[in-house]
Scaffold this active site. Structure first.
Site, mmCIF file in Angstrom:
data_model
loop_
_atom_site.group_PDB
_atom_site.id
_atom_site.type_symbol
_atom_site.label_atom_id
_atom_site.label_comp_id
_atom_site.label_asym_id
_atom_site.label_seq_id
_atom_site.Cartn_x
_atom_site.Cartn_y
_atom_site.Cartn_z
ATOM 1 N N GLU A 3 -5.341 4.354 -15.560
ATOM 2 C CA GLU A 3 -4.689 4.942 -14.380
ATOM 3 C C GLU A 3 -5.083 6.398 -14.190
ATOM 4 O OE1 GLU A 3 -0.283 5.240 -12.549
ATOM 5 O OE2 GLU A 3 -0.423 5.974 -14.584
ATOM 6 N N ASP B 90 -2.205 10.671 -6.660
ATOM 7 C CA ASP B 90 -0.873 10.557 -6.059
ATOM 8 C C ASP B 90 -0.146 11.887 -6.078
ATOM 9 O OD1 ASP B 90 1.625 9.139 -5.178
ATOM 10 O OD2 ASP B 90 2.294 9.778 -7.153
ATOM 11 N N HIS C 57 -0.138 2.171 -3.969
ATOM 12 C CA HIS C 57 0.332 2.471 -2.606
ATOM 13 C C HIS C 57 -0.541 3.612 -2.115
ATOM 14 C CE1 HIS C 57 2.001 6.012 -4.483
ATOM 15 N NE2 HIS C 57 2.589 5.229 -5.359
ATOM 16 N N HIS D 20 4.918 8.602 0.092
ATOM 17 C CA HIS D 20 4.064 7.408 0.147
ATOM 18 C C HIS D 20 4.103 6.831 1.560
ATOM 19 C CE1 HIS D 20 5.077 6.706 -4.412
ATOM 20 N NE2 HIS D 20 4.496 7.875 -4.182
ATOM 21 N N ASP E 220 -3.627 5.861 -8.600
ATOM 22 C CA ASP E 220 -2.271 5.974 -8.066
ATOM 23 C C ASP E 220 -2.319 6.695 -6.717
ATOM 24 O OD1 ASP E 220 0.616 6.662 -7.731
ATOM 25 O OD2 ASP E 220 0.727 5.865 -9.761
ATOM 26 N N SER F 59 5.754 3.760 -7.315
ATOM 27 C CA SER F 59 4.813 3.267 -8.322
ATOM 28 C C SER F 59 5.448 2.231 -9.242
ATOM 29 C CB SER F 59 4.280 4.433 -9.170
ATOM 30 O OG SER F 59 3.433 5.240 -8.392
ATOM 31 N N ASP G 108 5.014 6.648 -18.097
ATOM 32 C CA ASP G 108 5.293 6.712 -16.662
ATOM 33 C C ASP G 108 5.296 5.293 -16.070
ATOM 34 O OD1 ASP G 108 5.891 8.117 -14.301
ATOM 35 O OD2 ASP G 108 3.784 8.187 -13.702
HETATM 36 ZN ZN LIG Z 1 3.907 9.011 -5.710
#
Ligand SMILES: [Zn+2]
Length: 416
Positions: free
Chosen positions: A297, A302, A345, A380, A56, A102, A153
């Site tokens: 994940e 992130d 991303h 992001h 992530d 996400s 999530d």
């Molecule tokens: Zn994020």
């Protein structure tokens, strides 16, 4: 069904024989058409299992910082050593935003439809779409999800549930049990599976984050999961003792880490590692002769990038790399397995610099050199992300594609 099963059993034997003879096992003609119906009506299947790994927030610079730190300037990360690499663009279909979150990113992978930020496998008008994990299960595959975030999530949710708002994590948990039924669910987020006042295995208001505590509105979903035949485990000993069959493992109230800026309570000491969860999931899923889909994940890259925390981002990249190594080792022993590693991303606008700015200094492995990690945002960015792939059909990921292309490649391999 019987015809197809026979073909699956034959394919790995052929591949294994060729591999033993030192020959290239990839056949561009059959692999490029994998899963498509031939004129006979029988699928030309060379992929039985798919392991899809989301780092992530992982852009090209996150991989490069990790490469310098863990492998050095002449070294290569496992995730970068896969034979095929390409890029994915990540634009959502959102009336107000051009940079994805996400939820929209994972929805693109899971449904092939670009949608708005916050959407969990619903279209821009809010209509639910078939999600890849749920579809794979319906088609007879075993399925699983493994994450260092809450199991409900945005990323895992998009593969196994539908919601107009990613915040509906308790309803997403309910959908796992009642509708999509993944065989393996491992990660954090026990708070969403239990009503307020019922702390469960992880106590409410812990010192490291007093805001945590059970908050579900869909009843006691853990009791329901057990009644449905899931083993329930909550710590490393429980994970190590998992027996064959369905498993729900919730190892924290929320994420398996505390995402704060450096030195302000940031913690990444996961009670179980992503690599161990991945290994347990693969052991269980591999028992299904119909093949499997596994989502893996690493969420911490992130979240620590949101906190501009270079030390913890590098640590999380190391955890991601170990999980990739587990997946790669499995695929090396099971040549009918496709492994894909990408990011939903980029987070932070991460830059690698050789002067003192931002976080650092970090040593460049095997040298006397140092680098610093600098950031352009706490959010992001719209950068395209690298994708690397290993195994049959990997070559489909060559070149640049929109993130919805992941669905275009994976769905025919898993659902037909
Ligand atoms: Zn994020």
């Amino acid at each position: 069904m019987r015809t197809r099963t026979v073909q699956w059993l034959v394919a790995p034997v052929v591949a294994g024989t060729l591999a033993a003879a030192g020959l290239i096992i990839f056949n561009p003609l059959t692999d490029a058409g994998a899963g498509k119906k031939a004129d006979t009506g029988a699928p030309q299947r060379t992929v039985r299992n798919v392991i899809f790994i989301n780092g992530d927030g992982v852009g090209a610079a996150h991989r490069e910082a990790a490469r310098l730190f863990y492998a050095g300037p002449r070294g290569t990360l496992m995730m970068d050593s896969f034979p095929v690499s390409g890029r994915l663009t990540t634009s959502p279909d959102d009336p107000a935003k051009i940079v994805t979150d996400s939820a929209a990113g994972a929805s693109a992978w899971a449904t092939g439809v670009a949608t708005y930020n916050g959407a969990v496998s619903v279209d821009p008008a809010g209509n639910p779409l078939p999600a890849l994990g749920a579809e794979a299960k319906k088609a007879g595959r075993a399925t699983g999800l493994v994450t260092t975030a809450q199991v409900t999530d945005a990323t895992p949710a998009a593969f196994f549930a539908n919601a107009k708002d990613r915040a509906a994590q308790d309803d997403i948990a309910r959908q796992y049990l009642e509708r999509s039924k993944p065989d393996v669910i491992l990660g954090g987020g026990e708070d969403w599976w239990l009503p307020a006042g019922k702390p469960g295995a992880h106590r409410d208001k812990p010192a490291e984050d007093p805001a945590e505590g059970s908050r579900g509105t869909k009843g006691d979903l853990i009791t329901k999961a057990k009644a449905d035949g899931y083993q329930y485990v909550t710590n490393a000993a429980g994970l190590a003792a998992v027996k064959p069959g369905k498993v729900l493992g919730l190892f924290a109230n929320q994420e398996l880490f505390q995402q704060k800026p450096e030195g302000q309570g940031d913690v990444y000491r996961p009670p179980v590692t992503l690599a161990d969860m991945t290994r347990t999931a693969l052991t269980g899923l591999a028992a299904d002769p119909d093949g499997f889909f596994l989502l893996v994940e690493e969420e911490a890259v992130d979240e620590f990038a949101h906190s501009d925390n270079g030390t913890r981002v590098l640590q999380a990249m190391g955890e991601l790399e170990k999980a990739v190594a587990v997946a790669k080792a499995f695929a090396a022993n099971h040549p009918d397995t496709l492994v894909v590693v990408t990011g939903d991303h980029e987070t932070g606008g991460l830059a690698i610099e050789d002067y003192a700015d931002g976080d650092g200094p970090f040593p460049v492995k095997g040298t006397g050199l140092k680098f610093w990690i600098d950031w352009t945002t706490k959010g992001h960015t719209g950068q395209s992300v690298p994708v690397t792939a290993y195994g049959p059909s990997a070559e489909r990921f060559n070149g640049q594609h929109p993130n919805t292309y992941v669905h275009e490649v994976l769905r025919p391999l898993l659902v037909n």
